[in-house]
Write a protein that holds these residues in place. Structure first.
Motif, PDB file in Angstrom:
ATOM      1  N   TYR A 190       0.829  -1.200   0.000  1.00  0.00           N
ATOM      2  CA  TYR A 190       0.000   0.000   0.000  1.00  0.00           C
ATOM      3  C   TYR A 190       0.868   1.255   0.000  1.00  0.00           C
ATOM      4  O   TYR A 190       0.586   2.220  -0.715  1.00  0.00           O
ATOM      5  CB  TYR A 190      -0.919  -0.013   1.223  1.00  0.00           C
ATOM      6  CG  TYR A 190      -1.743   1.243   1.380  1.00  0.00           C
ATOM      7  CD1 TYR A 190      -2.971   1.378   0.748  1.00  0.00           C
ATOM      8  CD2 TYR A 190      -1.288   2.304   2.161  1.00  0.00           C
ATOM      9  CE1 TYR A 190      -3.715   2.535   0.873  1.00  0.00           C
ATOM     10  CE2 TYR A 190      -2.031   3.460   2.291  1.00  0.00           C
ATOM     11  CZ  TYR A 190      -3.245   3.571   1.649  1.00  0.00           C
ATOM     12  OH  TYR A 190      -3.971   4.727   1.788  1.00  0.00           O
TER      13      TYR A 190
ATOM     14  N   ARG B 268       1.480  -0.437  -5.381  1.00  0.00           N
ATOM     15  CA  ARG B 268       0.057  -0.141  -5.261  1.00  0.00           C
ATOM     16  C   ARG B 268      -0.545   0.176  -6.625  1.00  0.00           C
ATOM     17  O   ARG B 268      -1.651  -0.270  -6.953  1.00  0.00           O
ATOM     18  CB  ARG B 268      -0.147   1.039  -4.309  1.00  0.00           C
ATOM     19  CG  ARG B 268      -1.607   1.398  -4.121  1.00  0.00           C
ATOM     20  CD  ARG B 268      -1.778   2.578  -3.195  1.00  0.00           C
ATOM     21  NE  ARG B 268      -3.172   2.993  -3.173  1.00  0.00           N
ATOM     22  CZ  ARG B 268      -3.629   4.073  -2.569  1.00  0.00           C
ATOM     23  NH1 ARG B 268      -2.788   4.863  -1.920  1.00  0.00           N
ATOM     24  NH2 ARG B 268      -4.909   4.379  -2.604  1.00  0.00           N
TER      25      ARG B 268
ATOM     26  N   GLU C  73     -10.120   4.272  -1.683  1.00  0.00           N
ATOM     27  CA  GLU C  73      -9.847   4.434  -0.254  1.00  0.00           C
ATOM     28  C   GLU C  73     -11.107   4.826   0.507  1.00  0.00           C
ATOM     29  O   GLU C  73     -11.064   4.933   1.708  1.00  0.00           O
ATOM     30  CB  GLU C  73      -8.778   5.507  -0.042  1.00  0.00           C
ATOM     31  CG  GLU C  73      -7.426   5.096  -0.567  1.00  0.00           C
ATOM     32  CD  GLU C  73      -6.373   6.137  -0.291  1.00  0.00           C
ATOM     33  OE1 GLU C  73      -5.445   5.839   0.477  1.00  0.00           O
ATOM     34  OE2 GLU C  73      -6.476   7.257  -0.841  1.00  0.00           O
TER      35      GLU C  73
END
Length: 222
Positions: free
Chosen positions: A97, A103, A222
């Motif tokens: 991440y 990512r 997110e």
């Protein structure tokens, strides 16, 4: 093992080493036994009573319950205590991440997978939506050219717009569908899409639970 979908109002309870669904129909009380070793997940769409005795029993057998409200919206899931834990894997997920490169690689694969699914669906109606299929194929190629998560999400958004714009061409019903509308859906097609998305989400969550992966680490949204 399979999933059980309960749309009626009633009560789910433990009885010995099995599960019973009790409900009333035409003023007659009915009971449906559900062998616990046959259950993968339970989906509750009706007004269903449960208690801690049932919850503890399902937890012992690693069974997930998914809850939906009166309108069919996904509310949440009872997620038994993780039985497959790996601190090392969780650390690696977090490191991916925080690594922009790693990512971004994962985010691109997610979006390419989504576009590929849309293309496969539309190919069933190729003669009607050939233009949309070509547009999506071009977007698929452009994913690798994106240099940030926000840019990848932009491609994803464009792909969804193209995909949904093809729906009026393939829906052989007198239903007006101009665009994707949520919270709440404004017609039968939008309601169907929202309902299906909820089922897909819970199916993915169930499969993640069977691994050592943690679903709370997000690489795209997110």
């Amino acid at each position: 093992m399979r999933d059980y979908y309960i749309f009626k109002n009633g009560r789910v309870k433990r009885q010995d080493n099995s599960i019973i669904f009790e409900y009333t129909e035409d003023n007659v009380e009915k009971k449906i036994p559900i062998p616990v070793n046959d259950i993968d997940s339970i989906y509750l769409f009706g007004e269903v009573d449960i208690n801690t005795k049932l919850i503890n029993f399902l937890s012992q057998n690693n069974i997930i319950i998914h809850f939906f409200n009166y309108y069919g919206y996904y509310t949440g899931s009872f997620y038994p205590k993780e039985f497959l834990l790996s601190g090392d894997l969780l650390v690696k997920q977090v490191l991916h991440y925080y690594s922009k490169k790693k990512r971004l690689e994962l985010a691109k694969e997610f979006v390419k997978g989504a576009i590929c699914g849309a293309i496969l669906n539309l190919k069933r109606y190729k003669e009607k939506v050939d233009t949309e299929i070509n547009d999506l194929q071009n977007l698929m190629k452009s994913v690798e050219e994106q240099s940030s998560i926000s840019m990848v999400m932009g491609v994803e958004g464009n792909a969804k717009e193209i995909y949904y714009n093809a729906f009026p061409k393939i829906i052989n019903q007198p239903i007006e569908f101009k665009k994707r509308v949520k919270n709440p859906p404004d017609n039968m097609i939008n309601a169907l899409i929202s309902f299906t998305n909820s089922l897909v989400y819970t199916a993915v969550l169930k499969e993640i639970y069977k691994t050592q992966l943690n679903p709370t680490v997000a690489y795209l949204h997110e």
